[in-house]
Design a protein around this motif. Structure first.
Motif, PDB file in Angstrom:
ATOM      1  N   ALA A  30     -29.943  37.679  25.337  1.00  0.00           N
ATOM      2  CA  ALA A  30     -30.701  37.281  24.148  1.00  0.00           C
ATOM      3  C   ALA A  30     -31.520  36.039  24.457  1.00  0.00           C
ATOM      4  N   THR A  31     -32.651  35.919  23.768  1.00  0.00           N
ATOM      5  CA  THR A  31     -33.478  34.716  23.930  1.00  0.00           C
ATOM      6  C   THR A  31     -33.008  33.649  22.937  1.00  0.00           C
ATOM      7  N   VAL A  32     -33.543  32.450  23.088  1.00  0.00           N
ATOM      8  CA  VAL A  32     -33.200  31.369  22.151  1.00  0.00           C
ATOM      9  C   VAL A  32     -33.572  31.787  20.730  1.00  0.00           C
ATOM     10  N   ASN A  33     -34.727  32.442  20.584  1.00  0.00           N
ATOM     11  CA  ASN A  33     -35.145  32.890  19.251  1.00  0.00           C
ATOM     12  C   ASN A  33     -34.166  33.901  18.661  1.00  0.00           C
ATOM     13  N   ASP A  34     -33.736  34.842  19.498  1.00  0.00           N
ATOM     14  CA  ASP A  34     -32.753  35.841  19.038  1.00  0.00           C
ATOM     15  C   ASP A  34     -31.490  35.137  18.536  1.00  0.00           C
ATOM     16  N   LEU A  35     -31.087  34.100  19.285  1.00  0.00           N
ATOM     17  CA  LEU A  35     -29.830  33.418  18.966  1.00  0.00           C
ATOM     18  C   LEU A  35     -29.972  32.534  17.730  1.00  0.00           C
ATOM     19  N   ALA A  36     -31.147  31.920  17.579  1.00  0.00           N
ATOM     20  CA  ALA A  36     -31.335  30.971  16.469  1.00  0.00           C
ATOM     21  C   ALA A  36     -31.249  31.676  15.119  1.00  0.00           C
ATOM     22  N   GLU A  37     -31.727  32.929  15.062  1.00  0.00           N
ATOM     23  CA  GLU A  37     -31.851  33.630  13.782  1.00  0.00           C
ATOM     24  C   GLU A  37     -30.521  33.806  13.039  1.00  0.00           C
ATOM     25  N   PRO A  38     -29.519  34.483  13.654  1.00  0.00           N
ATOM     26  CA  PRO A  38     -28.289  34.698  12.882  1.00  0.00           C
ATOM     27  C   PRO A  38     -27.553  33.399  12.557  1.00  0.00           C
ATOM     28  N   PRO A  44     -34.121  23.506  18.519  1.00  0.00           N
ATOM     29  CA  PRO A  44     -33.552  22.411  19.318  1.00  0.00           C
ATOM     30  C   PRO A  44     -32.022  22.365  19.256  1.00  0.00           C
ATOM     31  N   ALA A  45     -31.453  22.677  18.075  1.00  0.00           N
ATOM     32  CA  ALA A  45     -29.984  22.653  17.943  1.00  0.00           C
ATOM     33  C   ALA A  45     -29.356  23.736  18.813  1.00  0.00           C
ATOM     34  N   ILE A  46     -29.967  24.939  18.790  1.00  0.00           N
ATOM     35  CA  ILE A  46     -29.454  26.035  19.631  1.00  0.00           C
ATOM     36  C   ILE A  46     -29.626  25.676  21.110  1.00  0.00           C
ATOM     37  N   SER A  47     -30.786  25.114  21.449  1.00  0.00           N
ATOM     38  CA  SER A  47     -31.057  24.761  22.846  1.00  0.00           C
ATOM     39  C   SER A  47     -30.026  23.772  23.378  1.00  0.00           C
ATOM     40  N   LYS A  48     -29.620  22.861  22.524  1.00  0.00           N
ATOM     41  CA  LYS A  48     -28.618  21.859  22.927  1.00  0.00           C
ATOM     42  C   LYS A  48     -27.287  22.557  23.265  1.00  0.00           C
ATOM     43  N   HIS A  49     -26.892  23.490  22.405  1.00  0.00           N
ATOM     44  CA  HIS A  49     -25.658  24.238  22.676  1.00  0.00           C
ATOM     45  C   HIS A  49     -25.789  25.058  23.965  1.00  0.00           C
ATOM     46  N   LEU A  50     -26.978  25.657  24.154  1.00  0.00           N
ATOM     47  CA  LEU A  50     -27.186  26.475  25.358  1.00  0.00           C
ATOM     48  C   LEU A  50     -27.105  25.621  26.615  1.00  0.00           C
ATOM     49  N   LYS A  51     -27.597  24.392  26.529  1.00  0.00           N
ATOM     50  CA  LYS A  51     -27.528  23.495  27.705  1.00  0.00           C
ATOM     51  C   LYS A  51     -26.077  23.202  28.067  1.00  0.00           C
ATOM     52  N   VAL A  52     -25.248  22.990  27.059  1.00  0.00           N
ATOM     53  CA  VAL A  52     -23.825  22.730  27.316  1.00  0.00           C
ATOM     54  C   VAL A  52     -23.183  23.951  27.976  1.00  0.00           C
ATOM     55  N   ARG A  55     -24.539  24.265  31.605  1.00  0.00           N
ATOM     56  CA  ARG A  55     -23.924  23.279  32.510  1.00  0.00           C
ATOM     57  C   ARG A  55     -22.508  23.698  32.879  1.00  0.00           C
ATOM     58  N   ALA A  56     -21.822  24.349  31.939  1.00  0.00           N
ATOM     59  CA  ALA A  56     -20.442  24.798  32.194  1.00  0.00           C
ATOM     60  C   ALA A  56     -20.425  26.119  32.971  1.00  0.00           C
ATOM     61  N   GLY A  57     -21.602  26.672  33.260  1.00  0.00           N
ATOM     62  CA  GLY A  57     -21.665  27.927  34.010  1.00  0.00           C
ATOM     63  C   GLY A  57     -21.281  29.144  33.181  1.00  0.00           C
ATOM     64  N   LEU A  58     -21.191  28.970  31.855  1.00  0.00           N
ATOM     65  CA  LEU A  58     -20.779  30.077  30.988  1.00  0.00           C
ATOM     66  C   LEU A  58     -21.942  31.004  30.644  1.00  0.00           C
ATOM     67  N   ILE A  59     -23.157  30.502  30.815  1.00  0.00           N
ATOM     68  CA  ILE A  59     -24.336  31.360  30.660  1.00  0.00           C
ATOM     69  C   ILE A  59     -25.310  31.032  31.797  1.00  0.00           C
ATOM     70  N   SER A  60     -26.176  31.982  32.082  1.00  0.00           N
ATOM     71  CA  SER A  60     -27.294  31.707  32.981  1.00  0.00           C
ATOM     72  C   SER A  60     -28.548  32.097  32.213  1.00  0.00           C
ATOM     73  N   ARG A  61     -29.701  31.601  32.686  1.00  0.00           N
ATOM     74  CA  ARG A  61     -30.943  31.886  31.968  1.00  0.00           C
ATOM     75  C   ARG A  61     -32.006  32.413  32.914  1.00  0.00           C
ATOM     76  N   GLY A  62     -32.792  33.340  32.396  1.00  0.00           N
ATOM     77  CA  GLY A  62     -33.861  33.924  33.207  1.00  0.00           C
ATOM     78  C   GLY A  62     -34.907  32.877  33.568  1.00  0.00           C
ATOM     79  N   ARG A  63     -35.771  33.233  34.511  1.00  0.00           N
ATOM     80  CA  ARG A  63     -36.740  32.269  35.026  1.00  0.00           C
ATOM     81  C   ARG A  63     -38.066  32.245  34.267  1.00  0.00           C
TER      82      ARG A  63
END
Lengths: 115, 115
Positions: A30-38, A44-52, A55-63
């Protein structure tokens, strides 16, 4: 401050929104937009959670710059499961059975094992 | 602030000293004094960690005023293990196999299943 990886994993998971994001990603990328909606959260709030989570290696992100889909990564969860496994006897009942067994031995139960 | 119990468990575990205390208690009950010694921490510092663990239900403490042995409690670890289990396919390889399988179906593999 350096943190051991288990502490980083547990800290990242110790937030209901971040766990809800992982639950969403367990259904597919899912993209940040997909995640922000529900979650009705700002980007920015979602992005902050995604960064955490990243960093913990629990998610990876496309290029791709515009469309950076997030993907759940299982490795840190595996390490956590392995750590938890060392405590399994405290919840699966075998500990209680061992406790009963030791009490029987201490009572000198004639039906107990003989060595 | 009310916290769901999984968040409380994960927060309590997200500290290396508290996990070391649990590792010590997995060997058997211990008093605050027993616990303070190997960690070279003050009694108030250890007590603070024990309160966090106790609030999370990860330990229980005896009733005797002077000697209140701490005991590991497995129930919150069980709940955490159950939650983790829902993500198992992301680390045990079955997810990759499912991914390969879905790709095969999408390619219209003649050896794939017929419905």
């Amino acid at each position: 401050m350096t943190q051991d990886s288990l502490t980083t994993t547990l800290s990242a998971l110790a937030d209901p929104t971040r766990r809800a994001i992982l639950a969403r990603l367990s259904q597919g990328q899912a993209t940040v937009n997909d995640l922000a909606e529900p979650f009705q959260m700002s980007l920015p709030a979602i992005s902050k959670h995604l960064k955490v989570l990243e960093r913990a290696g629990l998610i990876s992100r496309g290029r791709q710059a515009q469309w950076r889909p997030c993907r759940l990564e299982g490795a840190p969860l595996k390490s956590l499961a392995e750590w938890l496994e060392t405590y399994r006897r405290f919840w699966d009942g075998s500990f209680d059975r061992m406790d009963d067994y030791l009490k029987e031995i201490q009572k000198g139960d004639p039906n107990g094992p003989r060595n």
